[in-house]
Scaffold this active site. Structure first.
Site, PDB file in Angstrom:
ATOM      1  CD  GLU A 148       0.675   1.905  -1.234  1.00  0.00           C
ATOM      2  OE1 GLU A 148       0.683   0.596   0.001  1.00  0.00           O
ATOM      3  OE2 GLU A 148      -0.426   1.967  -1.343  1.00  0.00           O
ATOM      4  CG  ASP A 188       2.611  -2.966  -1.133  1.00  0.00           C
ATOM      5  OD1 ASP A 188       1.799  -3.977  -1.901  1.00  0.00           O
ATOM      6  OD2 ASP A 188       0.642  -2.313  -0.410  1.00  0.00           O
ATOM      7  CG  HIS A 235      -7.325  -9.404   8.151  1.00  0.00           C
ATOM      8  ND1 HIS A 235      -8.327 -10.886   6.776  1.00  0.00           N
ATOM      9  CD2 HIS A 235      -8.479 -10.214   9.474  1.00  0.00           C
ATOM     10  CE1 HIS A 235      -9.381 -11.824   7.696  1.00  0.00           C
ATOM     11  NE2 HIS A 235      -9.227 -11.195   8.721  1.00  0.00           N
ATOM     12  CB  CYS A 276       3.451   4.166   7.193  1.00  0.00           C
ATOM     13  SG  CYS A 276       2.341   4.108   5.653  1.00  0.00           S
TER      14      CYS A 276
HETATM   15  C1  PEP Z   1       2.787  -0.904   2.817  1.00  0.00           C
HETATM   16  O1  PEP Z   1       2.573  -1.177   1.117  1.00  0.00           O
HETATM   17  O2  PEP Z   1       3.791  -0.750   3.239  1.00  0.00           O
HETATM   18  C2  PEP Z   1       1.814   0.009   3.729  1.00  0.00           C
HETATM   19  C3  PEP Z   1       2.174   0.683   4.171  1.00  0.00           C
HETATM   20  O3  PEP Z   1       0.535  -0.649   3.384  1.00  0.00           O
HETATM   21  P1  PEP Z   1      -0.015  -2.236   3.464  1.00  0.00           P
HETATM   22  O4  PEP Z   1       0.645  -3.148   3.945  1.00  0.00           O
HETATM   23  O5  PEP Z   1      -1.092  -2.270   4.062  1.00  0.00           O
HETATM   24  O6  PEP Z   1      -0.392  -2.928   2.268  1.00  0.00           O
HETATM   25 MG    MG Z   2       0.872  -0.463   0.598  1.00  0.00          MG
END
Ligand code: PEP
Ligand code: MG
Length: 752
Positions: free
Chosen positions: A603, A627, A362, A674
């Site tokens: 994902e 992911d 984070h 995203c």
């Molecule tokens: C992803 O997995 O692309 C995603 C946006 O989620 P995170 O990076 O928070 O796992």
């Molecule tokens: Mg993710």
């Protein structure tokens, strides 16, 4: 054998530098294998010669002096073949070459094992004996196993030595240290090492201008610890025997002037600051105890560490002096935390470096949101000596350059200047529409998680939030936030962006995102209990969060809810039922809130194949490419060892993205992306051509992506996609995409 191996590896891991590391290896192997000679030859890059670097049994005076040219002799043969050679009589082998001066004439039998690290040959580990007999299978197996286990430690010690040699003087050839991309950008500044409170092993070494004050602080801290321990001893007096009690005196004795206390004081008098002196002395003794064979003595290391930490805690408390930070500070830590970012005034903070952690920690997400170039997972960085060094942080490639030479500094300064110029040039785009030259419109949203993201994102012209990572407020707390607390947090996000849509992802913990107050311990956390799997198993947490979101949406209506890590249709059905139940509940309680659009994150590879079935049940799909890439390629996104394999431009990833976009289209549902790929200008043309309607990214990527889209046409991008999908490896794909940026005058966005 295992016990001997374990002991050698453990001892090597406590070594302070390369010489000691190698010395321990040769002595211990000689002893364990009962041979007359054990030596290490290390490969010199780029010459390829093998330097005689340590020995037990040959002439130590030639260590560091003698070397074998690339491919010469038996040692060269082991290195070039990258395989073990076991000979009864070395001298009768055609490749044998006598190295004059090291004294190997009397030895016949030769066993050499290559030392390999990350596919590269680091050197050769050799044992020799005068008897003409082949080393047996178990000896060969022992040497191979040991060599494989020690390669990492040798590599680490080599980097540390090279880096430390650069201290003070700007070396002609210098070492860069590899890590993982945390946040993009270039930072050039001065290292400021921060440690976790009272971690005795992580204190930077630095000199003091006020030895007397440091000594006084040390003595004060010592007496406070003495008082604390005497207090504990007194409170236990009725429960302990006199003998047991005497242990406290022994314990306290460690701090006496005649013992470690005196050593620390001497070091302070020689100019080291109190915390550094304490850490150096304590760590030396801790390592010493840890190496002891006897388990009772080994455990004394725990006592010394505990006492050291106690004294350090008081020293840190006493260290009231206002720290003066360099104008351009680069915060370096064993493990950066969000709270550490507050230790340096924002205007002085230009870069971040963390020995542990990944681009997904984070603190890295925070750094991206704040636009601070960051490198994570720099496992070989010699932390304790870095304070005050000049550092270059290359956040685009995840590399650190300590005390770099002039040419490198100017090269990176030019890159940083170019970034600045590009940023300035992009400013006017904030208010422009994101559309191609042939008028195809694309929506750019932002990924958020912090309150500090909001104003910045709106100012940059974000059309909405494509991913609000709700776990971030959970990560920054010490217990689950209450429903009402969550409602307030979500309300401020929704209000700030209204009427623009805000996509809130339900709690995505597990994997590498564990909450201190809800620990999840698993062998394979990324394949385990994470995302929707946790929240479906804990409906009380899930429902609390859903209710808070739905209540927060009252009167605004810009909420969208998104579900992470969906693998099966059943999971989605269960989640939809809980959403509907929560909605009914809050309606019954009098909240005026409509059911918001609901979406699924794609994902997991299974979700790619089920994308149509999933799309049919919801209002939108959004690809979590971070992911999806890790699961498609079977590459842990946080593991520096395999980070080269983690590649969004792998043809398999692109095929999956094409197929998700097609599935959404067939179900007439909007589809967004995203993950980090959405903010990469290299990918803009092909994502648009695949049919992605919305790209959601870190705020800092919005203008570069907008600029890229505005330079392209949809027609050309579709042709480009056709072409790229014919390519069968990511290097070709990446260079073709770079070429497009180049042709459109966007070379400023090429960083690979
Ligand atoms: C992803 O997995 O692309 C995603 C946006 O989620 P995170 O990076 O928070 O796992
Ligand atoms: Mg993710």
């Amino acid at each position: 054998m295992i016990e001997t191996l374990r002991r050698i590896v453990q001892e090597v891991n406590t070594a302070d530098n390369l010489e000691i590391t190698l010395d321990i290896i040769v002595r211990r192997v000689q002893q364990a294998m009962n041979t007359e000679v054990c030596s290490v030859y290390l490969r010199d890059y780029p010459s390829g010669s093998l330097v005689f670097s340590a020995t037990a049994g040959l002439n130590t005076e030639q260590v560091g002096v003698v070397s074998l040219d690339e491919g010469r002799g038996l040692v060269g043969l082991v290195a070039s073949r990258e395989e073990t050679i076991n000979l009864e009589s070395a001298q009768s082998h055609p490749s044998f070459q006598l190295v004059p001066g090291i004294g190997e004439e009397p030895f016949n039998a030769f066993l050499g094992a290559p030392i390999m690290h990350q596919r590269k040959i680091l050197g050769v580990l050799v044992v020799q004996q005068s008897a003409a007999r082949r080393f047996d299978e178990s000896e060969e197996a022992f040497l191979i196993t040991l060599s494989a286990q020690l390669a990492g430690a040798i590599a680490h010690a080599q980097v540390s030595r090279a880096v430390e040699r650069q201290a003070g003087s700007v070396a002609e050839s210098f070492t860069k240290v590899n890590g993982i991309v945390g946040a993009p950008g270039i930072a050039i500044g001065t290292a400021v090492v921060v440690s976790h409170a009272a971690d005795i092993s992580l204190v930077a070494s630095k000199t003091t201008s006020n030895r007397r004050a440091e000594l006084r602080n040390f003595r004060d801290a010592l007496s406070k610890v003495r008082i604390d321990i005497e207090e504990v001893s007194r409170s236990l007096s009725s429960e302990l025997s006199a003998e047991d009690h005497a242990l406290f005196d022994v314990y306290l004795g460690i701090l006496d002037d005649s013992s470690l206390g005196g050593e620390v004081a001497r070091l302070i008098k020689s100019g080291q600051w109190a915390q550094g002196a304490l850490s150096q002395v304590m760590m030396r003794h801790i390592k010493h105890f840890e190496r002891m064979e006897h388990s009772y003595l080994r455990e004394r290391a725990v006592d010394v560490r505990d006492l050291g930490s106690r004294v350090l805690a008081y020293l840190q408390e006493e260290d009231q002096e206002e720290r003066i930070f360099p104008e351009k500070a680069i915060l370096v830590s064993e493990e950066l935390t969000a709270s550490m970012l507050g230790e340096i005034p924002r205007e002085n903070l230009v870069g971040l470096v963390s020995v542990r952690g990944s681009g997904n920690s984070h603190v890295a997400i925070l750094a991206r949101a704040m636009g601070i170039p960051t490198v994570m997972g720099v496992v070989d960085l010699p932390l304790s000596s870095l304070e005050g060094w000049s550092l270059i942080v290359d956040g685009y490639n995840g590399v650190i350059y300590p005390n770099a030479d002039k040419d490198t500094c100017s090269r990176f300064q030019a890159l940083a200047d170019r970034d600045l110029a590009v940023t300035k040039e992009l400013e006017p785009l904030k208010t422009e529409t994101c559309k191609t030259r042939d008028d195809h419109r694309l929506t750019l949203w932002v990924n958020t998680g912090l309150m500090s993201d909001i104003d910045y994102s709106i100012d940059l012209g974000a059309d909405g939030v494509g991913l609000y990572r709700t776990e971030i407020p959970f990560l920054l707390r010490e217990s689950f936030p209450s429903e009402e607390e969550q409602r307030r947090i979500y309300r401020s996000q929704l209000e700030a962006f209204a009427p623009r849509p805000v996509t809130m992802r339900t709690l995505d913990i597990g994997g590498d995102k564990s909450l201190s107050y809800f620990p999840i311990e698993e062998d394979n956390p990324f394949l385990g209990w994470r995302g929707i799997r946790v929240t479906l198993d804990h409906p009380e947490i899930f429902i609390g969060q859903l209710r808070a979101m739905l209540k927060a949406n009252e009167g605004l209506g810009n909420l969208r809810i998104m579900l992470p890590m969906i693998t099966t249709v059943t999971e989605l059905n269960d989640a939809l039922e809980l959403i509907s139940r929560s909605h009914k509940e809050i309606r019954l309680e009098g909240w005026e809130s409509n059911l918001p659009p609901i979406g699924v994150m794609i994902e997991v590879p299974a979700a790619v194949y089920q994308a149509r079935a999933l799309a049919r049940r919801v209002d939108f799909l959004s690809v979590g490419s971070n992911d999806l890439t890790q699961y498609l390629l079977a590459v842990d996104r946080n593991n520096p060892r395999v980070s080269q394999l983690y590649d969004h431009f792998n043809p398999a990833v692109l095929q999956a993205l094409v197929s998700v976009a097609a599935a959404a289209r067939e179900e007439y549902k909007p589809v967004s992306i995203c993950g980090e790929l959405a903010g990469n200008p290299q990918a803009s043309a092909i994502l648009m051509a695949m049919g992605y309607d919305i790209l959601s990214m870190s705020a800092n990527s919005i203008l570069p992506v907008k600029k890229t889209i505005r330079s392209l046409t949809l027609k050309d991008s579709v042709n480009l996609l056709d072409e790229v999908l014919q390519l069968d490896d990511s290097i070709k794909i990446s260079s073709r995409l770079n070429q497009v940026l180049f042709e459109n005058g966007l070379e400023g966005f090429i960083h690979r």
